[in-house]
Design a protein around this motif. Sequence first.
Motif, short mmCIF file in Angstrom:
data_model
loop_
_atom_site.label_atom_id
_atom_site.label_comp_id
_atom_site.label_asym_id
_atom_site.label_seq_id
_atom_site.Cartn_x
_atom_site.Cartn_y
_atom_site.Cartn_z
N VAL A 1 83.51 70.69 -1.46
CA VAL A 1 84.75 70.30 -2.13
C VAL A 1 85.08 68.84 -1.80
CG1 VAL A 1 85.89 72.54 -2.34
CG2 VAL A 1 86.14 71.23 -0.22
N SER A 2 85.78 68.23 -2.74
CA SER A 2 86.29 66.88 -2.55
C SER A 2 87.80 67.01 -2.43
CB SER A 2 85.91 66.04 -3.77
OG SER A 2 86.55 64.78 -3.72
N ILE A 3 88.35 66.57 -1.30
CA ILE A 3 89.79 66.72 -1.07
C ILE A 3 90.44 65.34 -1.07
CG2 ILE A 3 91.58 67.70 0.41
CD1 ILE A 3 89.54 69.62 1.54
N VAL B 1 86.28 64.11 2.21
CA VAL B 1 87.66 63.62 2.11
C VAL B 1 87.64 62.20 1.55
CG1 VAL B 1 88.57 65.09 3.95
CG2 VAL B 1 87.71 62.81 4.53
N LYS B 2 88.68 61.88 0.83
CA LYS B 2 88.82 60.53 0.29
C LYS B 2 89.38 59.64 1.39
CE LYS B 2 87.59 61.26 -4.02
NZ LYS B 2 86.55 60.51 -4.72
N VAL B 3 88.87 58.41 1.46
CA VAL B 3 89.37 57.46 2.46
C VAL B 3 89.73 56.14 1.78
CG1 VAL B 3 88.17 58.40 4.47
CG2 VAL B 3 86.99 56.73 3.02
N CYS C 1 82.77 61.39 3.59
CA CYS C 1 83.95 60.72 3.06
C CYS C 1 83.56 59.85 1.87
CB CYS C 1 84.65 59.90 4.14
SG CYS C 1 83.73 58.45 4.67
N ASP C 2 84.54 59.59 1.02
CA ASP C 2 84.33 58.83 -0.21
C ASP C 2 85.39 57.75 -0.31
OD1 ASP C 2 83.79 57.88 -2.74
OD2 ASP C 2 84.07 59.79 -3.78
N ALA C 3 84.95 56.49 -0.36
CA ALA C 3 85.90 55.37 -0.38
C ALA C 3 86.20 54.86 -1.78
CB ALA C 3 85.34 54.22 0.46
N ASN C 4 85.43 55.28 -2.78
CA ASN C 4 85.61 54.75 -4.14
C ASN C 4 85.85 53.22 -4.12
OD1 ASN C 4 86.93 57.83 -4.62
ND2 ASN C 4 85.54 57.10 -6.16
N SER C 5 84.97 52.53 -3.41
CA SER C 5 84.96 51.05 -3.43
C SER C 5 86.16 50.39 -2.75
CB SER C 5 84.89 50.51 -4.87
OG SER C 5 83.82 51.05 -5.55
N ILE D 1 74.85 62.28 -8.42
CA ILE D 1 74.60 62.15 -9.85
C ILE D 1 75.75 62.78 -10.62
CG2 ILE D 1 73.06 62.67 -11.78
CD1 ILE D 1 70.72 62.71 -9.88
N LYS D 2 76.36 61.98 -11.50
CA LYS D 2 77.37 62.50 -12.43
C LYS D 2 76.80 62.30 -13.81
CE LYS D 2 81.43 61.55 -9.61
NZ LYS D 2 82.46 60.53 -9.30
N VAL D 3 76.73 63.37 -14.55
CA VAL D 3 76.06 63.30 -15.85
C VAL D 3 76.80 62.35 -16.80
CG1 VAL D 3 77.17 65.40 -16.73
CG2 VAL D 3 74.96 64.72 -17.62
N MET E 1 84.24 65.27 -11.73
CA MET E 1 85.28 64.37 -12.23
C MET E 1 86.47 65.20 -12.72
SD MET E 1 84.30 61.14 -12.02
CE MET E 1 85.05 60.20 -13.33
N LEU E 2 86.86 66.19 -11.92
CA LEU E 2 88.01 67.05 -12.25
C LEU E 2 87.84 67.66 -13.64
CD1 LEU E 2 90.81 64.53 -11.10
CD2 LEU E 2 89.56 66.13 -9.66
N GLU E 3 86.65 68.18 -13.90
CA GLU E 3 86.32 68.72 -15.22
C GLU E 3 86.97 70.08 -15.49
OE1 GLU E 3 83.98 67.61 -13.05
OE2 GLU E 3 82.51 66.38 -14.12
N ARG F 1 90.62 75.94 -8.31
CA ARG F 1 91.07 74.80 -7.50
C ARG F 1 91.74 73.73 -8.37
NH1 ARG F 1 87.78 71.59 -5.24
NH2 ARG F 1 89.23 71.03 -3.57
N TYR F 2 91.47 73.77 -9.69
CA TYR F 2 91.98 72.73 -10.59
C TYR F 2 93.00 73.25 -11.61
CZ TYR F 2 87.70 70.64 -8.82
OH TYR F 2 86.72 70.17 -7.99
N TRP F 3 92.74 74.47 -12.12
CA TRP F 3 93.48 74.94 -13.30
C TRP F 3 94.13 76.28 -13.09
CZ3 TRP F 3 93.08 70.50 -15.38
CH2 TRP F 3 91.88 69.80 -15.37
O1 OSB Z 1 84.42 59.58 -6.69
O2 OSB Z 1 83.67 61.55 -6.77
C1 OSB Z 1 84.54 60.73 -7.08
C2 OSB Z 1 87.34 62.51 -8.97
C3 OSB Z 1 87.68 61.55 -9.91
C4 OSB Z 1 87.04 60.34 -9.89
C5 OSB Z 1 86.05 60.08 -8.93
C6 OSB Z 1 85.69 61.05 -8.01
C7 OSB Z 1 86.37 62.27 -8.02
C8 OSB Z 1 86.15 63.32 -7.04
C9 OSB Z 1 86.54 64.71 -7.44
O3 OSB Z 1 85.78 63.12 -5.91
C10 OSB Z 1 85.42 65.66 -7.54
C11 OSB Z 1 85.89 66.93 -8.17
O4 OSB Z 1 86.39 67.77 -7.44
O5 OSB Z 1 85.73 67.10 -9.39
#
Ligand code: OSB
Length: 369
Positions: A134-136, A162-164, A187-191, A261-263, A291-293, A321-323
Amino acid sequence: MKIEAITLREVQMPLVHFFETSFGRTYSRRILLVTAHCDGVEGWGESVVGEDPYYSSEWIESAWPTMTKYLVPALLGQRIVSARECLGLFAKIRSHRMSKAALENALWDAEALAKRQPLWKLLGGTRREIPCGVSIGIQDSVEQLLEKIGTELAAGYRRIKVKVKPGWDVNVLERIRARWADITLSCDANSAYTLDQVEHLREFDQFNLLMIEQPLWNDDIYYHARLQKELRTAICLDESIVGARSAAFAAESGACRIMNIKVGRVGGFTEAIKVHDVAQAQKIPVWCGGMLETGIGRAHNIALSTLANFSLPGDVSASKRYWKEDIIEPEVEVSPQGMIAVSDKVGTGYRIKTDLIEKLTVRKETLRA
Ligand code: OSB
Ligand code: MG
């Protein structure tokens, strides 16, 4: 398979819980769905474009006209044998990968239905169940984050990410490790960082993380290679890998030891398979990002995750977890062992709840050959 018509629609769905990354907080999703009408079968796809151009330059308001003006006309009336042909049909149109992916993936879905095959088999997958993490997101307090992690571990998830961001990183990771010394954690910093912060990023090494995802600029590979040499922790690239060429560049330059990999990010299943193959040849394990699909994109992520080199738990988790209510049936469920069972049925193996989708639709446009 003749492509007779394509329907685009926007559905709006509130998230069960907000999701916050280093670039912002999302409470509700605006989702662009695609239906490909081909010889009596309907294939569905989901674009992972966001509500804003923050994760990538594409967003829902750029995707819609790009599809109606360029991508959909390139498909209408075409007779294709395989959805792989989209790559050639779209070749003139630069970038806009998330828009291309939604259309291409809808055609893969249609192709699987027309050939009476499971989508995962058509993609070349072999796994019959896939491991889930999971991504929190960033929370209002560390206590809230710890509580959420506890809930997901109890549900069986095999990896916590976890997001940082600066100010919510070392202090947070310290608290998590004090409570759970041995869980698989990343952890994921998203730049959110720059190369000047290498000393700070080196502090992450003490937490025995599986990886640190996309610490530096979204379009960078070179400086990630410099950073990877400075860190013990494996770097995982997300945003920077936009196709097989950037995957090869990243692997050859040592910019990462793991890939996400994100399609949608790479422009569709055909390119996603190429990225998978490049990584596999370079002995770089991959996992499927999310991507919160809705269930439509989620089902596609499950099918992709059956390929052999998806050996690490992905960000593909349960619908609930989303909907409050997902738009597919059954909803995506995760076992107490943290696995999703892959269906043997044709297509994705999930039924689309068209009545519910109709109710959630705020705009719709059908283009015909
Ligand atoms: O960087 O992986 C990412 C969600 C939106 C945009 C970028 C990211 C994410 C997630 C969520 O980390 C992953 C998910 O639970 O769908
Ligand atoms: Mg990421």
